[in-house]
Design a protein around this motif. Structure first.
Motif, PDB file in Angstrom:
ATOM      1  N   ALA A 162       0.816  -1.213   0.000  1.00 17.24           N
ATOM      2  CA  ALA A 162       0.000   0.000   0.000  1.00 17.24           C
ATOM      3  C   ALA A 162       0.850   1.262   0.000  1.00 17.24           C
ATOM      4  N   THR A 163       2.073   1.132   0.480  1.00 11.01           N
ATOM      5  CA  THR A 163       2.893   2.335   0.571  1.00 11.01           C
ATOM      6  C   THR A 163       3.779   2.534  -0.647  1.00 11.01           C
ATOM      7  N   ARG A 183       4.296   5.957  -2.356  1.00  6.84           N
ATOM      8  CA  ARG A 183       3.696   6.950  -1.488  1.00  6.84           C
ATOM      9  C   ARG A 183       4.701   7.350  -0.415  1.00  6.84           C
ATOM     10  N   ILE A 215     -10.558   1.629   4.089  1.00  8.21           N
ATOM     11  CA  ILE A 215      -9.272   2.336   4.124  1.00  8.21           C
ATOM     12  C   ILE A 215      -8.124   1.359   4.326  1.00  8.21           C
ATOM     13  N   PRO A 264      -5.824  -1.563   2.392  1.00  8.87           N
ATOM     14  CA  PRO A 264      -5.540  -2.143   1.096  1.00  8.87           C
ATOM     15  C   PRO A 264      -5.848  -3.625   1.075  1.00  8.87           C
ATOM     16  N   GLN A 293     -11.690  14.052   3.197  1.00  4.32           N
ATOM     17  CA  GLN A 293     -10.838  12.916   3.535  1.00  4.32           C
ATOM     18  C   GLN A 293      -9.666  12.782   2.580  1.00  4.32           C
ATOM     19  N   HIS A 298      -2.615   9.009   3.741  1.00  5.78           N
ATOM     20  CA  HIS A 298      -3.197   7.689   3.976  1.00  5.78           C
ATOM     21  C   HIS A 298      -2.913   7.190   5.385  1.00  5.78           C
ATOM     22  N   LEU A 349      -5.613   8.091   7.979  1.00  8.11           N
ATOM     23  CA  LEU A 349      -7.024   7.764   7.775  1.00  8.11           C
ATOM     24  C   LEU A 349      -7.611   6.955   8.921  1.00  8.11           C
TER      25      LEU A 349
END
Length: 465
Positions: A183-184, A187, A294, A296, A337, A342, A345
């Motif tokens: 997920a990262t 990012r 929220i 992944p 949002q 991320h 969240l």
């Protein structure tokens, strides 16, 4: 059942679902899939499925997990088991043939009222035959601490075949999870200071929204309503409906809104009519709580969800104006949002839900603390092509969610193969006639189509159900 002592703890947000567990509010989510047998009796297909399912002893780790109750704010203990007795989780039911929608709804209402046994991994699969038109059904129920609605639909889809001639696939509890997504990736990681600052800033904006003309809905904007009772009973009543996605998509093009905006407007319209008929429509609009995933895919925190609050415009008599207000509200919530990193969240979701959480965990708070929202309305993406099991085509997939203390209704929708399937869950004592809402939902789509009839002359009408 033998065990190997391997204990760990759920995350704070996953433990939330165990803290809220009670005899009146079991925190379990479910899916009801209906299949149509093709070239053989449905009873024979069911027997083949049960035989094949009973042969699968390999169980996915999430379905081998025992959940230990611990009081707020202590995190839930998670204990893995080496072996479980799948016969205690797989059940067979036979309706008195030919069973119709009413008989199936009665059975599912009873099953959804039954609380899962924490002495075993908290999930069940029920195979139901005896339905008319050579059909059968499968009902999957699991605790929300193990799985959320989005992940449940995803897993259910993976456990079915895309080819009618494919052999019987492994059951959902034997589904091998895909490798976790990163997920990262791509990012930038946010520092702890950045995360806390972003949460504080977003929380301040949310709380100020209630004091301004902002379309962003702040806390405590929800009125008291017939949907919000001090006490709900343990018995549930379910109802289902289905709408062609083509109808919804044509409406989105004409109104320049989204599928979710149309769905929320139809639900709000149905709720408005329902409360007018019982002579108890609040002067203020209902507030809808709309969950958003929220976490992944493949994340260890599979049940992590966020929430956005939406103005339902139930005080607005005009359908077009109601849609415009809802679209403005959802856009404001999404932009709010989207400004968060991320990593913030989950923390922000916890802070935003704090008033609601206090209503749930503090004895007597439901009667004294105003509701954060009046009901949950979810829209979950599902498979977009036909799926099969033992040669039988899945003709319907209905999501069935849960109720919180003080909230007597939940509406969840999932898309599948060109249709949007709605599952209504209600407290039987507070809302005994939940089936009327499914009729009003169909009327709501008709009303929107009538509103835009001159712009959509080729619009085809299809009944709900």
């Amino acid at each position: 059942m033998s065990r190997q002592k391997r204990r760990k703890h759920l995350t704070f947000d996953d433990s939330f679902w165990m803290w809220l567990e009670s005899p009146e509010t079991p925190m379990q989510v479910a899916a009801l899939a209906i299949f149509a047998a093709q070239d053989e009796p449905a009873t024979a297909v069911v027997e083949r499925i049960l035989t094949a399912f009973r042969c699968h002893r390999d169980v996915d780790p999430r379905f081998r997990s025992l959940l230990g109750y611990r009081r707020f704010p202590r995190r839930t203990r998670l204990e893995a088991t080496d072996h479980i007795d799948t016969d205690r989780h797989l059940h067979h039911h036979a309706l008195s043939a030919p069973g119709g929608e009413h008989e199936l709804a009665q059975l599912i209402s009873r099953l959804h009222s039954d609380r899962l046994d924490a002495r075993r991994p908290m999930w069940e699969v029920h195979v139901i035959d005896g339905l008319d038109d050579n059909r059968f059904a499968i009902y999957l129920k699991a605790h929300h601490a193990l799985i959320n609605g989005v992940d449940a639909v995803r897993l259910f889809g993976r456990s079915l075949a895309t080819d009618a001639d494919a052999p019987i696939t492994a059951p959902v509890w034997a589904t091998v999870r895909r490798s976790p997504t990163k997920a990262t990736a791509g990012r930038r990681r946010s520092s702890r200071v950045e995360v806390l600052t972003a949460i504080a800033r977003a929380t301040k904006t949310l709380w100020r929204a209630g004091c301004t003309d902002s379309p962003l809905v702040g806390p405590f904007a929800a009125p008291r309503s017939p949907l919000n009772v001090d006490e709900i009973g343990p018995n549930r009543q379910i109802a289902t409906a289905a709408i062609e996605l083509s109808r919804i998509k044509r409406l989105t093009k004409r109104s320049d809104t989204t599928v979710n905006d149309i769905v929320l407007t139809a639900c709000a319209t149905a709720l408005r009519r329902y409360m007018i008929e019982i002579a108890d429509l609040p002067d203020k609009p209902l507030v809808l709580g709309c969950p958003v995933s929220i976490a992944p895919e493949g994340s260890a925190t599979a049940s992590s969800i966020g929430i956005m609050f939406v103005d339902s415009a139930t005080d607005e008599p005009d359908a077009e104006a109601r849609l415009a207000r809802i679209a403005l509200s959802t856009r404001a919530a999404k932009e709010h949002q989207a400004a968060l990193p991320h990593a913030a969240l989950v923390g922000y979701a916890i802070v935003a839900m704090t008033p609601h959480t206090l209503r749930q965990v503090v004895p007597g708070a439901v009667a004294h603390v105003p509701p954060t929202f009046n009901l949950i309305v979810s829209n979950v993406p599902g498979p977009d092509r036909p799926l099969y099991l033992a040669g039988a085509r899945m003709v319907g997939m209905y999501p069935l969610s849960l109720l919180f203390k003080g909230e007597a209704l939940n509406i969840t929708a999932v898309s599948y193969d060109g249709r949007l399937h709605f599952g209504f869950i209600a407290c039987r004592t507070a809302l005994p006639d939940v089936a009327s809402l499914t009729r009003y939902l169909g009327d709501a789509f008709d009303e929107l189509e009538d509103r835009y009839a001159t712009a959509l002359p080729d619009l085809e009408r299809r009944p709900a159900g």
